[in-house]
Design a protein around this motif. Structure first.
Motif, PDB file in Angstrom:
ATOM      1  N   THR A 182     -13.522  31.553 -11.423  1.00 40.54           N
ATOM      2  CA  THR A 182     -13.341  31.543 -12.872  1.00 40.54           C
ATOM      3  C   THR A 182     -12.344  30.468 -13.275  1.00 40.54           C
ATOM      4  O   THR A 182     -12.554  29.752 -14.262  1.00 40.54           O
ATOM      5  N   ALA A 183     -11.267  30.345 -12.516  1.00 42.14           N
ATOM      6  CA  ALA A 183     -10.259  29.316 -12.809  1.00 42.14           C
ATOM      7  C   ALA A 183     -10.887  27.925 -12.758  1.00 42.14           C
ATOM      8  O   ALA A 183     -10.672  27.094 -13.656  1.00 42.14           O
ATOM      9  N   ILE A 184     -11.656  27.661 -11.731  1.00 41.37           N
ATOM     10  CA  ILE A 184     -12.301  26.351 -11.581  1.00 41.37           C
ATOM     11  C   ILE A 184     -13.305  26.111 -12.705  1.00 41.37           C
ATOM     12  O   ILE A 184     -13.373  25.016 -13.273  1.00 41.37           O
ATOM     13  N   GLN A 185     -14.074  27.131 -13.042  1.00 43.16           N
ATOM     14  CA  GLN A 185     -15.073  26.994 -14.107  1.00 43.16           C
ATOM     15  C   GLN A 185     -14.412  26.612 -15.424  1.00 43.16           C
ATOM     16  O   GLN A 185     -14.895  25.729 -16.145  1.00 43.16           O
ATOM     17  N   LEU A 186     -13.289  27.243 -15.741  1.00 41.48           N
ATOM     18  CA  LEU A 186     -12.604  26.963 -17.004  1.00 41.48           C
ATOM     19  C   LEU A 186     -12.002  25.560 -17.018  1.00 41.48           C
ATOM     20  O   LEU A 186     -12.139  24.820 -18.007  1.00 41.48           O
ATOM     21  N   ASP A 187     -11.342  25.169 -15.937  1.00 42.96           N
ATOM     22  CA  ASP A 187     -10.716  23.848 -15.948  1.00 42.96           C
ATOM     23  C   ASP A 187     -11.734  22.720 -15.789  1.00 42.96           C
ATOM     24  O   ASP A 187     -11.501  21.602 -16.264  1.00 42.96           O
ATOM     25  N   MET A 188     -12.869  22.968 -15.155  1.00 38.33           N
ATOM     26  CA  MET A 188     -13.922  21.958 -15.134  1.00 38.33           C
ATOM     27  C   MET A 188     -14.473  21.747 -16.550  1.00 38.33           C
ATOM     28  O   MET A 188     -14.809  20.612 -16.934  1.00 38.33           O
ATOM     29  N   TRP A 189     -14.556  22.816 -17.309  1.00 37.41           N
ATOM     30  CA  TRP A 189     -14.952  22.710 -18.722  1.00 37.41           C
ATOM     31  C   TRP A 189     -13.967  21.810 -19.470  1.00 37.41           C
ATOM     32  O   TRP A 189     -14.378  20.881 -20.190  1.00 37.41           O
ATOM     33  N   LEU A 190     -12.660  22.049 -19.279  1.00 34.53           N
ATOM     34  CA  LEU A 190     -11.652  21.248 -19.972  1.00 34.53           C
ATOM     35  C   LEU A 190     -11.693  19.793 -19.524  1.00 34.53           C
ATOM     36  O   LEU A 190     -11.565  18.874 -20.348  1.00 34.53           O
ATOM     37  N   LYS A 191     -11.855  19.572 -18.235  1.00 34.17           N
ATOM     38  CA  LYS A 191     -11.929  18.213 -17.699  1.00 34.17           C
ATOM     39  C   LYS A 191     -13.080  17.444 -18.326  1.00 34.17           C
ATOM     40  O   LYS A 191     -12.913  16.312 -18.813  1.00 34.17           O
ATOM     41  N   GLU A 192     -14.255  18.037 -18.310  1.00 35.06           N
ATOM     42  CA  GLU A 192     -15.432  17.375 -18.862  1.00 35.06           C
ATOM     43  C   GLU A 192     -15.300  17.177 -20.366  1.00 35.06           C
ATOM     44  O   GLU A 192     -15.737  16.148 -20.912  1.00 35.06           O
ATOM     45  N   TYR A 193     -14.684  18.136 -21.039  1.00 37.90           N
ATOM     46  CA  TYR A 193     -14.485  18.002 -22.485  1.00 37.90           C
ATOM     47  C   TYR A 193     -13.596  16.805 -22.791  1.00 37.90           C
ATOM     48  O   TYR A 193     -13.913  15.989 -23.667  1.00 37.90           O
ATOM     49  N   MET A 194     -12.476  16.681 -22.082  1.00 40.74           N
ATOM     50  CA  MET A 194     -11.561  15.573 -22.337  1.00 40.74           C
ATOM     51  C   MET A 194     -12.193  14.232 -22.004  1.00 40.74           C
ATOM     52  O   MET A 194     -11.923  13.226 -22.662  1.00 40.74           O
ATOM     53  N   GLU A 195     -13.032  14.197 -20.999  1.00 42.28           N
ATOM     54  CA  GLU A 195     -13.706  12.953 -20.633  1.00 42.28           C
ATOM     55  C   GLU A 195     -14.722  12.524 -21.689  1.00 42.28           C
ATOM     56  O   GLU A 195     -14.895  11.327 -21.941  1.00 42.28           O
ATOM     57  N   ASN A 196     -15.363  13.496 -22.328  1.00 40.49           N
ATOM     58  CA  ASN A 196     -16.465  13.191 -23.234  1.00 40.49           C
ATOM     59  C   ASN A 196     -16.104  13.220 -24.714  1.00 40.49           C
ATOM     60  O   ASN A 196     -16.770  12.569 -25.526  1.00 40.49           O
ATOM     61  N   LYS A 197     -15.044  13.950 -25.065  1.00 38.88           N
ATOM     62  CA  LYS A 197     -14.769  14.179 -26.484  1.00 38.88           C
ATOM     63  C   LYS A 197     -13.465  13.558 -26.984  1.00 38.88           C
ATOM     64  O   LYS A 197     -13.303  13.367 -28.189  1.00 38.88           O
TER      65      LYS A 197
END
Length: 303
Positions: A182-197
């Motif tokens: 769950t921790a990895i899933q949440l921070d991968m979401w944040l990582k991808e968001y910052m890269e794209n948005k």
């Protein structure tokens, strides 16, 4: 600058990025309020204005919008609270929580989001109460993301920097409870968001290394060493590019550790030696001792 200039800038940025008023205003203000702000018919408060800018993936470097001395005081004290949490000074965090709590007694919940986040941090770090910590963090994030269940990413939502910080803190709590997936899933979401948005800026250069550092640690715990190496390398690259070196030695250390686990002892030794040299210069001798002992136990070489 005139208020209508702020509204024009918000509207033009939103339209350029293809966002609707509903996406940008969600959890921050009503769609009608954003429409009035964009049309110059309503003056936004500082906190609302900053969060709208952040939803658009940028920072408010052009406009100030203090409507009163009280709002300026509250904004200043909230920023102090955020710095205290970042510095990890538990005594100052506790003192600043009292100050911000008094100033937000008669404000909207939006102004209390950072307060609840700080309370969650204090509950975890000072009192070791993981349940209370998670409760405060979820209370904080539900102010602006009421449909976030604490586990599953909302990939269709825009995020403010405060929301990124709070979600990362929630991920850390899951990791502490050994729910690494769950921790990895949440921070991968944040990582991808910052890269794209999010365009490059001060806040991104602070938060992105923090997220990828966490991911590199959690991937190591899951024995996913290739992924650990990838996260560490991405964090190092951004730290060097923007001169944000707060997490740089830890990322270098994780890169060396991943290389060692993958059997590349020559490069592992090089990066572990670099990390040790930096930590020595910083006076972090306890980390130097830990790394030295780890190498002696787990590697075919010594530092």
């Amino acid at each position: 600058m005139a208020v209508y200039v702020v509204g024009d800038f918000l509207r033009e940025t939103r339209l350029r990025k293809g966002y609707t008023q509903e996406e940008v205003s969600y959890g921050i203000c009503t769609t009608a309020s954003l429409s009035r702000i964009e049309n110059g018919m309503q003056k936004p408060g500082r906190i609302i204005l900053e969060k709208l800018f952040e939803r658009l993936g940028t920072e408010n470097n052009l406009f100030d919008s203090f409507v009163s001395r009280e709002e300026m005081e509250l904004y200043t004290e909230i920023q102090t609270l955020i710095r205290n949490v970042t510095d990890g000074d538990l005594k100052k965090i506790e003192e600043q929580i009292d100050i911000v709590e008094k100033l937000t007694q008669n404000t909207s919940e939006l102004e209390r989001q950072s307060l609840f986040w700080a309370k969650g941090t204090l509950a975890a770090q000072k009192y070791g109460n993981k349940s209370d910590a998670m409760e405060w963090l979820l209370k904080a994030i539900h102010i602006t993301l009421p449909d976030f269940n604490g586990k599953n990413p909302l990939r269709n939502k825009l995020l403010t920097f405060d929301e990124i910080t709070i979600i990362n803190s929630i991920a850390v709590r899951y990791a502490e409870n050994e729910d690494l997936l769950t921790a990895i899933q949440l921070d991968m979401w944040l990582k991808e968001y910052m890269e794209n948005k999010i365009i490059d800026g001060k806040m991104k250069t602070t938060k992105y290394p923090m997220v990828v550092y966490n991911l590199s640690c959690w991937f190591e715990d899951k024995e996913c060493y290739k992924e650990e190496l990838e996260m560490a390398e991405q964090g190092i690259k951004l730290c060097v590019k923007y001169g944000n070196l707060a997490l740089f030695p830890k990322l270098v250390l994780n890169k060396g550790s991943a290389l060692a686990r993958l059997g590349d002892h020559e490069n592992a030794r090089k990066y572990l030696h670099q990390a040790v040299t930096i930590f020595e210069a910083m006076g972090r001798l306890e980390i130097v001792q830990q790394v030295t002992a780890w190498c002696k136990k787990n590697c075919e070489f010594e530092i």
